[in-house]
Design a protein around this motif. Sequence first.
Motif, PDB file in Angstrom:
ATOM      1  N   TYR A 486       4.912  -8.655 -29.332  1.00 34.26           N
ATOM      2  CA  TYR A 486       4.874  -8.194 -27.943  1.00 34.26           C
ATOM      3  C   TYR A 486       3.951  -6.987 -27.831  1.00 34.26           C
ATOM      4  O   TYR A 486       3.618  -6.326 -28.822  1.00 34.26           O
ATOM      5  N   LYS A 487       3.536  -6.707 -26.614  1.00 30.68           N
ATOM      6  CA  LYS A 487       2.698  -5.536 -26.340  1.00 30.68           C
ATOM      7  C   LYS A 487       2.990  -5.050 -24.929  1.00 30.68           C
ATOM      8  O   LYS A 487       3.467  -5.807 -24.065  1.00 30.68           O
ATOM      9  N   ILE A 488       2.702  -3.800 -24.682  1.00 32.36           N
ATOM     10  CA  ILE A 488       2.878  -3.209 -23.358  1.00 32.36           C
ATOM     11  C   ILE A 488       1.599  -2.456 -23.013  1.00 32.36           C
ATOM     12  O   ILE A 488       1.137  -1.608 -23.780  1.00 32.36           O
ATOM     13  N   SER A 489       1.012  -2.797 -21.902  1.00 33.42           N
ATOM     14  CA  SER A 489      -0.179  -2.087 -21.435  1.00 33.42           C
ATOM     15  C   SER A 489       0.138  -1.387 -20.119  1.00 33.42           C
ATOM     16  O   SER A 489       0.996  -1.848 -19.347  1.00 33.42           O
ATOM     17  N   ILE A 505       1.615  -1.364 -14.901  1.00 32.88           N
ATOM     18  CA  ILE A 505       2.254  -1.625 -16.191  1.00 32.88           C
ATOM     19  C   ILE A 505       2.389  -3.126 -16.392  1.00 32.88           C
ATOM     20  O   ILE A 505       2.686  -3.864 -15.439  1.00 32.88           O
ATOM     21  N   THR A 506       2.129  -3.588 -17.622  1.00 30.00           N
ATOM     22  CA  THR A 506       2.172  -5.021 -17.925  1.00 30.00           C
ATOM     23  C   THR A 506       2.786  -5.236 -19.308  1.00 30.00           C
ATOM     24  O   THR A 506       2.120  -5.053 -20.329  1.00 30.00           O
ATOM     25  N   PRO A 507       4.064  -5.596 -19.380  1.00 36.06           N
ATOM     26  CA  PRO A 507       4.641  -6.027 -20.667  1.00 36.06           C
ATOM     27  C   PRO A 507       4.286  -7.494 -20.933  1.00 36.06           C
ATOM     28  O   PRO A 507       4.225  -8.312 -20.004  1.00 36.06           O
ATOM     29  N   SER A 508       4.029  -7.811 -22.229  1.00 38.65           N
ATOM     30  CA  SER A 508       3.595  -9.160 -22.596  1.00 38.65           C
ATOM     31  C   SER A 508       4.320  -9.619 -23.849  1.00 38.65           C
ATOM     32  O   SER A 508       4.634  -8.816 -24.739  1.00 38.65           O
ATOM     33  N   ASN A 520       3.277 -12.884 -19.344  1.00 32.90           N
ATOM     34  CA  ASN A 520       3.136 -11.500 -18.906  1.00 32.90           C
ATOM     35  C   ASN A 520       3.833 -11.266 -17.564  1.00 32.90           C
ATOM     36  O   ASN A 520       3.927 -12.176 -16.722  1.00 32.90           O
ATOM     37  N   SER A 522       3.808  -8.036 -14.442  1.00 33.03           N
ATOM     38  CA  SER A 522       2.963  -6.896 -14.091  1.00 33.03           C
ATOM     39  C   SER A 522       3.361  -6.310 -12.748  1.00 33.03           C
ATOM     40  O   SER A 522       3.807  -7.027 -11.834  1.00 33.03           O
TER      41      SER A 522
END
Length: 826
Positions: A486-489, A505-508, A520, A522
């Motif tokens: 996972y990643k969070i941008s 904010i966009t968690p993926s 994703n 957002s």
Amino acid sequence: MKNFWTFLFILICNFAFSQKTMQGQVIDFDTTVPIAFAKINYNNKTIISDWEGKFSIDVKDDKKPIIFKYKGYYDKTHYFTEGAKFLIIKMVNDNTMKEKEIYSENEVNLIVKKIIDNKYKNQPEKVFKSFEYKNYEHLLVTANPDSISSKIDTTYKKSIFGRKKIVLDSTNYKLKKLVENQHIYQTEKVNLIQFNDQGTKETVLASRMAGFKKPLYEYLGLNLVSYSLYENQLDILEIPVRNPLSTYGRKLFVFKLIDTVKIDNRTVYRIYFQPKKLNSDKLRGLLFVDAENFGIAKAFYRIYGIININATFTFNYMKEHRIWFPEKRKFTVVKGNNSEDLKIFGGTIKFNSSLEGIKKDASDQLYLKLESTPYDVKINEPVSFKMPSIKIDVPEASMTKPDSYWKPIRKDTLDVRRIRTYTNLDSLSVSENIEQKLLFGRKIINGYLPVSIIDVDLKTLFKYNNYEGFRLGIGGVTNNKLSEQYKISGYVAFGFKDEKFKYGITPSYLLNKETNTWVNASYVDDLSEIGQIQFATQARRFKIYDPRPINISTFYNHKTFSGFIESQYIPKTTSYFGISRSEVLPLFDYAFAPNDRLYQNFNLTTAQFAIQWNPFSGYMQTSTGRLEIEKRFPKFSLQLTKSFNNIIGSDFDFTKVDFKIIHEIPYLSGQNTAFLLQSGYAVGDTPLTHLYSIAPNNLNRETLFQRITFAGKNSFETMFFNEFFSSKYVSFHVKHTFNKVKVAYKIKPLISVVTRMAWGNMDNRESHLGFEYKTMERGFFESGVEANQIFKGFGLTFFMRYGPNALPKFEDNFALKLSYVLDLGF
């Protein structure tokens, strides 16, 4: 009797010393391309230079002329030069013959026709139902130590105040000592080549790269030269080159039958070919053609120009199948008639000219050499593989083969410099952390600065436009050090003119690693430029600055919730599907009045599907996902956007279809021609914020110099901001980029000529209130010249508007812009 032998001895000595040998090479005066099979007349005798223009002639009388002749060139007269070891004879084109074509003789023309007609009998992919073989491939960058002087040179350089100072240059000495001990660089791999009715597949069985624990995937996908000589196009340095044995080869090349020789006890024709057009700096070569089945038994290919390329193909005759099967490929790249460096593996390597007798700088003696050797060949045995659309498969296990694996495979056991290269470069990589630097560079070129578990997004740090003024922010995305699953941008920014914060904010979450499928969510509260055209599948491009928004004042604020999926599940595509809910507030004087109802702000619920299809590109499957390793054109993008009325408070019902084709033609000379065809169509109640302005980039000011700003990429430089809007449009861009032109010391601009055009119109124009604009039913046209990278990345562009939408005031049709190209060296 004694006197007789003395006389005979003196006579023989006199004869021996009076006869001198002159060696040399015949080349074109302008291009330095060797002239093959030139006639050389001396003392009533005629000899012929070989296919590389080289010759050797015995001279008895220094006073008699040596005359060089070749069709399309003026005769060249030369006399023996005492003490010259190797002569370069430069012949000048006869301008009266320059535009004429040379044609093949009928006899060799028929042979070439039979080669083409018998492809289905000689090309392994046409003859066999299936085959497979292992292929050992070794690539190195090196130099011949004997070609480098160990002398430490003394040079003079001017200081800032104009004074001369002496500088000792030990570059030659250091380079000579290095290449005496090891090669500059090397890599090797073993791949399995398989063919069946689904196509051809390559699987990497083992690989290693000096200085790296894990080889770069870019190297594993590097295709410097084609495997097959029977395809209509050959790949050379990953650039398609017209094949003389293609269906149209006889229209482009002239063939000359030299003689017949024996290979594997079979009679073969020796045929030379070159481009029909005189002075054409393209593919030349020597073919060895089986006189019975007209298959290729051996081939030498040469290209002379910006870089000089030598390719040698040898084949083994399989008696049981009556076919010539690939036996070995050799490929060499050296520097040609240019002063620029040839870049490979993200670094810069200098290559020298292949012409003999010309003194070069020590670093110019370097060359790149590739050798590949098939073994363990199996014919017509059952062959199966997965995912035929993936050209290369790289299992994780292929990266970690021990030294014992390579010893029985390596073909050249005499080259002791190979082992030293691995040892020395591995230690160099550890001490200087080269591998980490390269990985760092990859992220920088995409606009990220890795800091611990977060990659800082450089695009969010600083921006400027007329509405927000200076905009400062910070953003980033978590990287693999935190998690691969996972990643969070996210980002936050503040505009000093409008005094407002913007954020997103966009968690993926990674659903599938192999197909790079992410799901994703957002939320964004930010500004967007009105009328801009964005494709959801468009690759991220990093810019230190984004020139167009600097002068834009018409934005809209949107608060958007969305959920979307990105994937490469479908072969050779990148796809996107998302659903979003937006609150939209135009930040300029505008109202939308469809069906006699007035909206100054509105809500939109939309679904969007986008796909980019690269049918001609080659892809590699790795443990970390799919990579596009061969970027081929054309590329196609399609995007469908649907807004639904009365769903989660949505105000409008409209549909948008956007389409784009990108095509590029690279040339081995370093030049490039690019095409862009783009169109959009909106139907239904579509607000102006979501229609098309087609990327204008010009200020509506009084004088030319007041309108100077930075040029954009694929933007219309003479079109004023908000001048035109369309609900449907089509645009076409053509750009040809030449090689760098040396104007002065360190000033070598990259020159491009550009033409752009567009047509469009607007449906329901009466629904858009408070905003004046024009439409483009009669078309918009502009052309210009770009001189990029004149100094420190900066350049100038000049464009002119013409046609039906040309402006009454002559000066207003011109645009002068600055440009900037950041070269990070990767």
